[in-house]
Design a protein around this motif. Structure first.
Motif, PDB file in Angstrom:
ATOM      1  N   GLY A 142      -9.964   2.855 -43.274  1.00  0.00           N
ATOM      2  CA  GLY A 142      -9.292   1.812 -42.507  1.00  0.00           C
ATOM      3  C   GLY A 142      -7.780   1.919 -42.478  1.00  0.00           C
ATOM      4  N   LYS A 143      -7.222   2.988 -43.016  1.00  0.00           N
ATOM      5  CA  LYS A 143      -5.766   3.098 -43.096  1.00  0.00           C
ATOM      6  C   LYS A 143      -5.161   3.794 -41.880  1.00  0.00           C
ATOM      7  N   LEU A 144      -5.965   4.592 -41.208  1.00  0.00           N
ATOM      8  CA  LEU A 144      -5.452   5.363 -40.076  1.00  0.00           C
ATOM      9  C   LEU A 144      -6.221   5.004 -38.815  1.00  0.00           C
ATOM     10  N   LEU A 145      -5.517   5.073 -37.700  1.00  0.00           N
ATOM     11  CA  LEU A 145      -6.149   4.823 -36.412  1.00  0.00           C
ATOM     12  C   LEU A 145      -5.886   6.031 -35.512  1.00  0.00           C
ATOM     13  N   ALA A 146      -6.980   6.711 -35.136  1.00  0.00           N
ATOM     14  CA  ALA A 146      -6.846   7.823 -34.197  1.00  0.00           C
ATOM     15  C   ALA A 146      -6.927   7.264 -32.784  1.00  0.00           C
ATOM     16  N   MET A 147      -6.231   7.900 -31.860  1.00  0.00           N
ATOM     17  CA  MET A 147      -6.222   7.435 -30.468  1.00  0.00           C
ATOM     18  C   MET A 147      -5.832   8.585 -29.561  1.00  0.00           C
ATOM     19  N   ILE A 148      -5.937   8.346 -28.261  1.00  0.00           N
ATOM     20  CA  ILE A 148      -5.460   9.324 -27.286  1.00  0.00           C
ATOM     21  C   ILE A 148      -4.145   8.805 -26.717  1.00  0.00           C
ATOM     22  N   ARG A 149      -3.147   9.654 -26.743  1.00  0.00           N
ATOM     23  CA  ARG A 149      -1.823   9.277 -26.258  1.00  0.00           C
ATOM     24  C   ARG A 149      -1.427  10.176 -25.105  1.00  0.00           C
ATOM     25  N   ASN A 150      -0.795   9.561 -24.116  1.00  0.00           N
ATOM     26  CA  ASN A 150      -0.202  10.345 -23.034  1.00  0.00           C
ATOM     27  C   ASN A 150       1.149  10.864 -23.513  1.00  0.00           C
ATOM     28  N   ASP A 151       1.173  12.164 -23.776  1.00  0.00           N
ATOM     29  CA  ASP A 151       2.388  12.783 -24.307  1.00  0.00           C
ATOM     30  C   ASP A 151       3.007  13.631 -23.196  1.00  0.00           C
ATOM     31  N   GLY A 152       3.807  12.974 -22.350  1.00  0.00           N
ATOM     32  CA  GLY A 152       4.468  13.689 -21.259  1.00  0.00           C
ATOM     33  C   GLY A 152       3.475  14.268 -20.270  1.00  0.00           C
ATOM     34  N   GLY A 153       2.461  13.507 -19.940  1.00  0.00           N
ATOM     35  CA  GLY A 153       1.477  13.966 -18.965  1.00  0.00           C
ATOM     36  C   GLY A 153       0.305  14.686 -19.600  1.00  0.00           C
ATOM     37  N   LYS A 154       0.371  14.929 -20.912  1.00  0.00           N
ATOM     38  CA  LYS A 154      -0.756  15.571 -21.608  1.00  0.00           C
ATOM     39  C   LYS A 154      -1.403  14.567 -22.549  1.00  0.00           C
ATOM     40  N   PHE A 155      -2.713  14.520 -22.463  1.00  0.00           N
ATOM     41  CA  PHE A 155      -3.452  13.538 -23.255  1.00  0.00           C
ATOM     42  C   PHE A 155      -3.905  14.180 -24.565  1.00  0.00           C
ATOM     43  N   ARG A 156      -3.361  13.658 -25.643  1.00  0.00           N
ATOM     44  CA  ARG A 156      -3.572  14.310 -26.944  1.00  0.00           C
ATOM     45  C   ARG A 156      -3.989  13.304 -27.997  1.00  0.00           C
ATOM     46  N   VAL A 157      -4.607  13.852 -29.041  1.00  0.00           N
ATOM     47  CA  VAL A 157      -5.022  13.013 -30.167  1.00  0.00           C
ATOM     48  C   VAL A 157      -3.787  12.663 -30.999  1.00  0.00           C
ATOM     49  N   ALA A 158      -3.604  11.367 -31.230  1.00  0.00           N
ATOM     50  CA  ALA A 158      -2.509  10.907 -32.080  1.00  0.00           C
ATOM     51  C   ALA A 158      -3.100  10.094 -33.219  1.00  0.00           C
TER      52      ALA A 158
END
Lengths: 278, 444
Positions: free
Chosen positions: B356-372
């Motif tokens: 429960g300490k970390l939250l993975a998500m998809i982020r738009n990183d300058g037009g590229k969708f990446r795991v954050a």
């Protein structure tokens, strides 16, 4: 009662402390003298060795003794003519072979033994003659000796100066040596640290800030003397064994070539903070 | 200690009539001796901060396994390598092939810089059974760490290899392993959709649902026995729950409008789902038997992709209520939603680490969708993946790895990244277009 005892004790203590201080000062002075002398003699030996041309002249024991001879018999002859004259050569028979022979001849002549004064006068005369005869030689010798002494003195001065330089140099060398030793110890501390750290797997030590302490013993080869001893656990079993493995995987540890420094490394206390920046 | 005791003995010995002054003097001398001796014996202290190693070097010796085809040592080695926690050493240069601890010549393996060594063998038993025995030894301490025996059917060999990998993993890292867990994903091939379940290494895929219409949003029940998913087989999205044991399935939600994005509660009794039942997409909760539907979010925006926090108190979801897609949270009992992500203008698909300490998500990183990955304590965000259209991140059971889908050309494929971003890998190719992977719980 108590007060009285305290008083006597303090008096005794005062006396004793003065005494001990005296002894300490004496020891200090003696040790200081001894040290300086030792340094000088060592340095002399080194110099004579290094300067063979200067070392060649010294058969000075002879002239030195002759000087004593010349000085001693003179008053002896005046004060107590006969026995002392006899004693003189007996006491110092090795001194001068020529002188001995002359004295023996004198003893043979003396066998008539008529007038102690005459004989003593003769003896004195003889002696003086001998001395006069010798004196020229001796004066020459003395001159030579003085010259030698002067040259020796100059040499000694030079030596002393050199010694001082050497002593200073030796002190500097010692200081440099200890500084170098400290530097080497530092260097190998760093080498040991780097070698073990390269094997520490901090990914097994959680996300907190664990601290572990191990003690290890080393052989002169740098090999571990038995297993590492865990002194303080991280509280994470996998972390403890990871660090233990890191120590064992670093066997042998780097040690200075100078074996006199080994004592510094015989026992090591290792503190680990795997999650701190290295 | 010895000196002090000795001195004190003199001091307290009444037979010896020594003046108190002398006692003190002796005590002082002994103490000073003690001080000097303690200096002389002082061990050099070395502080070591940080660590240079990331992996445990381990040798997996090929098992003696006769005619058995699956190379069990290779499977174990691949599992350990994939975990990112191990450096699996090449054993080809070592002639000896120990199959038991007593046969290990430790010096050979120490020379290979192995810190641990696994050995074992497979024996064929009567009745088409196999006996797999394995032992793990510490190369530096030269002792056995653990030994196991498995009496299995031949088709359980891969699973057994994964279990052995997990035993090794747990013994050396102190954490549970992931190898004997499974993953689920949607595989689109030849115009058909298949919900597949495979081993964590992507091998041994089995089709659970096969359809000519789209299947999306698979979600593991916490006990790993069921999968909830959305199927378009009825020409509209309907949520089903299917048992992996029996293949039996129930309709969880078939309400008016779209039924989508199922997510199990940690206790397995409820699911969070998304319905367009009233108007726009909103998050609801529903019992696992399809009863007790309850509206959770109330907005004029699209709220979707709900996921439960491991403590079951919160439901995190994606919403464009603030203008751009961001992650919000709402109490599992309902109430006002709070925004969670502030960095970046596009954050979707929240998924919790097991702790429960970390939250993975998809982020738009300058037009590229990446795991954050966002640290929920500090708020710091780290980008983990390097693709252009990465999606559906989900954590491994031990939280060390994140599984996601990435695209190579037009095809989707499975990839995994360690949660510290250090180890990245692709899972084995299935040949299809793989989407929406989700990592299941450990198998018992």
């Amino acid at each position: 009662m108590l007060r009285q005892r305290e008083k006597t004790v303090s008096w005794q203590a005062g006396a004793l402390s003065i005494g001990v201080h005296g002894v300490l000062i004496a020891i200090l002075l003696v040790s200081v003298n001894w040290k300086t002398k030792q340094v000088a003699t060592i340095a002399e030996v080194e110099l004579w060795d290094s300067l063979p041309t200067l070392a060649a002249p010294p058969p000075p024991p002879e002239p030195v003794v002759v000087v004593k001879e010349a000085q001693k018999p003179q008053p002896v002859v005046k004060q107590e003519p006969l026995p002392k004259v006899e004693e003189a050569p007996v006491k110092e028979p090795v001194v001068d072979i020529a002188l001995e022979k002359k004295l023996k001849a004198l003893e043979q002549k003396k066998s008539d033994d008529k007038l102690k004064l005459e004989e003593s006068k003769k003896l004195a005369m003889l002696k003086q003659e001998m001395l006069k005869d010798d004196q020229l030689e001796k004066e020459k010798l003395l001159k030579d000796q003085k010259q030698k002494q002067q040259s020796d003195a100059i040499k000694r001065l030079a030596q002393a100066m050199l010694n001082e330089d050497n002593a200073a140099g030796a002190a500097q060398a010692n200081a440099a040596k200890s500084a170098a030793s400290a530097g080497i110890i530092d260097e190998f501390q760093t080498k040991i640290r780097n070698k073990i750290r390269s094997n520490v797997n901090k990914s097994l030590c959680g996300s907190g800030n664990p601290e572990l302490k191990f003690e290890i013993g080393l052989q002169p080869t740098g090999q571990l003397n038995g297993g590492p001893k865990l002194i303080k656990s991280s509280g994470i079993a996998a972390c403890d064994s990871a660090v233990e493995r890191a120590i064992m995987a670093s066997d042998p540890l780097p040690l200075p070539q100078d074996k006199t420094l080994f004592d510094q490394f015989r026992n090591l206390k290792l503190t680990f903070r795997p999650n701190d920046p290295s | 200690m010895f000196e002090v005791e000795f001195a004190l003995n003199i001091y307290t010995n009444p037979k010896k009539d020594i003046k108190p002054l002398m006692y003190r003097l002796k005590l002082t001398i002994w103490c000073s001796l003690l001080l000097v001796s303690s200096w002389a014996n002082a061990a050099l202290e070395i502080e070591i901060s940080g660590g240079g190693a990331q992996q445990v070097p381990i040798a997996i010796v090929p098992f003696a396994q006769g005619d058995v085809q699956e190379n069990i040592a290779n499977i174990i080695g691949a599992d350990l390598r994939r975990s990112g926690m191990f450096r699996v050493l090449e054993t080809g240069g070592i002639v000896s092939r120990p199959t038991d601890v007593t046969q290990i010549k430790y010096a050979e393996w120490a020379a290979l810089q192995a810190q641990a060594i696994a050995v074992g063998r497979i024996e064929v038993l009567p009745g088409n059974r196999l006996k797999v025995s394995f032992k793990l030894a510490d190369v530096l301490k030269q002792n056995q760490l653990v030994g196991m025996e498995y009496n299995i059917a031949p088709n359980q060999l891969r699973l057994t290899a994964h279990k052995i990998a997990d035993v090794i993993y747990e013994k050396l890292t102190g954490e549970i392993g992931n190898a004997a867990s499974r993953i689920a994903y949607i595989n689109k091939a030849k115009g058909h959709y298949a919900l597949q379940v495979a081993d964590a290494d992507g091998e041994n895929p089995q089709t659970v649902v096969y359809s000519g219409e789209p299947i999306i949003s698979p979600s593991w029940s916490p006990d790993g026995t069921k999968i909830a998913y959305v199927s378009f087989e009825k020409k509209k999205p309907i949520i089903y729950i299917q048992s992996l044991m029996t293949g039996q399935r129930i309709v969880l939600a078939n309400f008016k409008g779209n039924n989508s994005a199922p997510s199990w509660s940690p206790d397995g009794n409820k699911l969070a789902i998304v319905l367009t039942y009233a108007a726009n997409s909103q998050v609801y909760t529903i019992n696992a038997d399809g009863t007790a539907l309850k509206l959770l979010t109330k907005s004029n925006a699209i709220d979707t992709e709900p996921t439960w926090s491991p403590d079951a108190k919160w439901i995190y979801f994606s919403s464009d209520r603030g203008g751009s897609p961001q992650i919000y949270k709402v109490s599992a009992l309902g109430g006002e939603a709070q925004r969670v992500t502030f960095e970046g203008n596009y954050n979707l698909s929240p998924h919790f680490s097991p702790d429960g300490k970390l939250l993975a998500m998809i982020r738009n990183d300058g037009g590229k969708f990446r795991v954050a990955l966002q640290d929920l304590t500090s708020g710091q965000v780290q980008l983990l993946s390097e693709g252009a259209q990465d999606e559906s991140p989900s954590f491994a059971p031990n939280g060390r790895m994140i599984l996601y889908a990435t695209r190579i050309g037009v095809r989707g494929t499975l990839a995994a990244v360690s949660s510290d971003g250090r180890v990245k890998q692709r899972l084995s190719e299935s040949g299809g277009d793989v989407r929406e992977p989700t990592w299941g719980p450990l198998l018992n």
